[in-house]
Design a protein around this motif. Structure first.
Motif, short mmCIF file in Angstrom:
data_model
loop_
_atom_site.label_atom_id
_atom_site.label_comp_id
_atom_site.label_asym_id
_atom_site.label_seq_id
_atom_site.Cartn_x
_atom_site.Cartn_y
_atom_site.Cartn_z
N CYS A 109 13.82 3.49 -2.42
CA CYS A 109 13.60 4.56 -1.26
C CYS A 109 13.60 3.81 0.14
CB CYS A 109 12.20 5.11 -1.78
SG CYS A 109 10.65 4.37 -1.58
N GLY A 110 13.28 2.50 0.34
CA GLY A 110 13.16 1.98 1.80
C GLY A 110 11.87 2.13 2.38
N ILE A 111 10.80 2.98 1.76
CA ILE A 111 9.74 3.13 2.46
C ILE A 111 8.94 1.53 2.97
CG2 ILE A 111 7.14 4.02 2.23
CD1 ILE A 111 8.20 6.27 0.55
N CYS A 112 9.20 0.89 2.09
CA CYS A 112 8.50 -0.32 2.51
C CYS A 112 9.14 -1.10 3.80
CB CYS A 112 8.60 -1.51 1.40
SG CYS A 112 10.31 -1.64 0.89
N ALA B 18 0.55 -1.24 0.03
CA ALA B 18 -0.16 0.17 0.14
C ALA B 18 0.78 1.48 -0.10
CB ALA B 18 -0.84 0.09 1.49
N HIS B 19 1.89 1.30 0.73
CA HIS B 19 2.92 2.44 0.81
C HIS B 19 3.80 2.66 -0.11
CE1 HIS B 19 1.11 2.39 4.71
NE2 HIS B 19 1.46 3.56 4.85
N CYS B 20 4.04 1.64 -1.28
CA CYS B 20 5.04 1.69 -2.13
C CYS B 20 4.81 2.80 -3.08
CB CYS B 20 5.45 0.51 -2.85
SG CYS B 20 6.54 0.62 -4.41
N ARG C 229 10.51 0.54 6.05
CA ARG C 229 10.10 1.55 7.29
C ARG C 229 8.70 1.17 7.68
NH1 ARG C 229 13.54 4.86 4.62
NH2 ARG C 229 11.77 6.04 3.53
N VAL C 230 7.91 0.84 6.81
CA VAL C 230 6.30 0.60 7.27
C VAL C 230 6.16 -0.78 7.73
CG1 VAL C 230 5.41 2.47 5.80
CG2 VAL C 230 5.43 0.11 4.99
N ALA D 115 6.64 -6.08 10.84
CA ALA D 115 7.27 -7.61 11.22
C ALA D 115 8.83 -7.49 10.86
CB ALA D 115 6.45 -8.63 10.45
N LYS D 116 8.95 -6.38 10.48
CA LYS D 116 10.58 -6.02 10.14
C LYS D 116 11.13 -7.23 9.03
CE LYS D 116 11.14 -2.55 12.73
NZ LYS D 116 10.29 -1.62 12.09
N ALA D 117 10.20 -7.37 8.06
CA ALA D 117 10.45 -8.49 7.29
C ALA D 117 11.22 -8.16 5.88
CB ALA D 117 9.13 -9.25 6.75
N ILE D 118 11.33 -6.87 5.94
CA ILE D 118 12.06 -6.36 4.47
C ILE D 118 13.30 -5.58 4.99
CG2 ILE D 118 11.83 -4.56 2.84
CD1 ILE D 118 8.70 -4.98 3.02
N THR D 119 14.23 -5.81 4.65
CA THR D 119 15.70 -5.27 4.84
C THR D 119 16.16 -4.76 3.62
OG1 THR D 119 16.79 -7.27 4.42
CG2 THR D 119 16.25 -6.81 6.80
#
Length: 107
Positions: A88-91, A52-54, A93-94, A97-101
């Motif tokens: 950009c790293g928005i994904c 949703a935030h990308c 940050r939102v 679950a901290k599943a995206i690094t």
């Protein structure tokens, strides 16, 4: 020029918006980003916040079953279209679950 003949806001072109992401060759980023997001499917809780935030619409929700190492079954999987991702790293940050690094892009 009278006020009635001035162009109105409706005649202005839409700016800073990609109306159909990612659908055009001219919006491809290739590998110029410094960092790229990587999704850990085992940590992902399928909350859709990254999707949703990308701002570029590069996170794809696929009807692809995934079973975590713990045995939890999901009917969808999320993948990133790196051809259009700008890093950009928005994904990351939102993601609750901290599943995206964000990992360094290596040429």
């Amino acid at each position: 020029m009278s006020e009635s003949k001035l162009p109105g806001w409706k005649s202005l072109p839409i700016g800073a918006v990609i109306l159909n992401p990612p659908t055009s060759l001219r919006y491809k980023t290739g590998t110029w980003r410094v960092f790229r997001p990587v999704i850990d499917q085992d940590k992902c809780i399928r909350c859709r916040l990254c999707w949703a935030h990308c701002p570029d619409g590069v996170i794809k929700e696929l009807d692809k079953e995934y079973v975590t190492k713990d045995g939890k079954k999901y009917s969808v999987t999320y993948e990133i279209d790196y051809e259009y991702c700008k890093g950009c790293g928005i994904c990351a940050r939102v993601c609750p679950a901290k599943a995206i690094t964000m990992v360094e892009e290596v040429a």
